[in-house]
Scaffold this active site. Structure first.
Site, mmCIF file in Angstrom:
data_model
loop_
_atom_site.group_PDB
_atom_site.id
_atom_site.type_symbol
_atom_site.label_atom_id
_atom_site.label_comp_id
_atom_site.label_asym_id
_atom_site.label_seq_id
_atom_site.Cartn_x
_atom_site.Cartn_y
_atom_site.Cartn_z
ATOM 1 C CE LYS A 67 -3.243 2.641 2.584
ATOM 2 N NZ LYS A 67 -3.876 2.875 3.924
ATOM 3 C CB ALA A 123 -8.122 7.361 4.515
#
Lengths: 64, 279
Positions: free
Chosen positions: B108, B195
């Site tokens: 990631k 997020a």
């Protein structure tokens, strides 16, 4: 020499194995970068370290 | 009567990096009060892709916290992140260390120079993504919801694009919704909303607008009951995906009655004396 961001006194003939032993780093569960060379902890070669080496020893931790 | 549709046990498969997943919820392992709770939350979430971070060991410390021992790596796809990296050079170093450490070539990719809003650096991210793809990594870049950048990352060979919903750990929800829609429109790789989500309804909304998956961490780890919240997010993601596949109705500017407009029972209106007319 720098180890994990901190200055480290380089002694002539110091090897990577000796450094890890000196720092009490278990080989399992770590990876090591010496300059641009990257090694799994269990496969760290016993290379001689240079006074200008930048070394990182890392582990896995929790994160998002 | 046999129902014509019953909810399948798992969602339609999500393919990333040539691997199929039954869950469209990814979970971060940060901020849990202990590994036991983290493991229960992973279980309850059904997540199969789990993020971890890479950090320097404490020198002269007796041992390492056994995070890897707490994760069922036969079942879970480990996704090491480059969180904390401010430049592409730092991210490359951390990604390579992560691969050496875990044997996993997934990363990631996060390149974040700004500590206040934790907004990623698009140019450095793209540069790092290109190099990591060349080195054989499965790259999942965390990015601003920018459709032009997303297309460039796809072209560079990234496995997904992961636009942020709002700043990391803020719990402010799908603030970037309209921009995320532009990232989803025309995407050729899975789009993972990552997020800022705070509650399951926001995960459902992200999936309803066509996101392929969502990634949460703080919303689960900082819930009063993280395990229950993990399960709730799994339901939110599932509901949103089903809603997306079912295809939403068109929106109208005015009301449209759901009951027949013919045959309505009416009393006489003194101003309009056509007696008993339903019309």
């Amino acid at each position: 020499m720098q180890v994990n961001g901190e200055p480290f006194d380089h002694t002539p003939g110091l090897t990577l194995h000796a450094l890890l032993d000196q720092l009490n780093v278990k080989r399992e569960g770590v990876a090591v970068a010496v300059g641009d060379e990257i090694y799994a902890g269990m496969r760290v070669p016993d290379v001689e370290l240079k006074p200008d080496d930048v070394i990182d020893i890392v582990r896995i931790t929790a994160g998002g | 009567m046999t129902p014509t549709y019953s909810l399948p046990a798992t969602t339609d498969a999500l393919t990333i990096g040539g691997r199929e997943f039954e869950s469209r919820l990814m979970l971060g392992t940060g901020k849990f009060s202990d590994f036991g709770l983290m493991r229960e939350a992973i279980e309850a979430s059904g997540a199969q892709i789990i993020t971890v971070a890479i950090r320097r060991v404490e020198l002269n410390a007796p041992g390492h916290e056994g995070l890897l021992d707490a994760l069922d790596l036969d079942r879970l796809q480990l996704l090491p992140n480059t969180a904390g990296c401010r430049t592409s050079a730092e991210a490359l170093r951390v990604a390579r260390l992560a691969r050496a450490l875990t044997g996993v070539n997934w990363v990631k990719l996060e390149v974040i120079p700004d500590p206040r809003y934790l907004l990623p650096d698009s140019l450095e991210t793209l540069q790092a993504a290109r190099l990591l793809v060349d080195e054989g990594f499965i790259v999942l870049p965390y990015v601003q919801p920018d459709a032009v950048l997303a297309r460039q990352l796809e072209k560079a060979g990234c496995a997904t694009v992961m636009p942020l919903a709002s700043p990391i750990g803020s719990g402010r929800g799908l603030l970037a919704r309209a921009l995320i829609e532009t990232v989803i429109d025309g995407a050729t790789v899975p789009i993972v909303v990552d997020a800022g989500l705070g509650v399951p309804s926001e995960a459902a909304q992200a999936m309803e607008i066509g996101a392929d998956a969502v990634l949460v961490n703080t919303a689960v780890a900082e819930a009063k009951d993280p395990v229950r919240m993990a399960a709730a997010f799994a339901m939110g993601v599932r509901a949103g995906r089903e809603g997306y596949l079912a295809g939403r109705m068109e929106m109208r500017s005015h009301a449209s009655p759901s009951s027949p407009t013919q045959g309505v029972v009416r009393l006489p209106d003194p101003e309009h004396p056509e007696v008993g007319s339903s019309k």
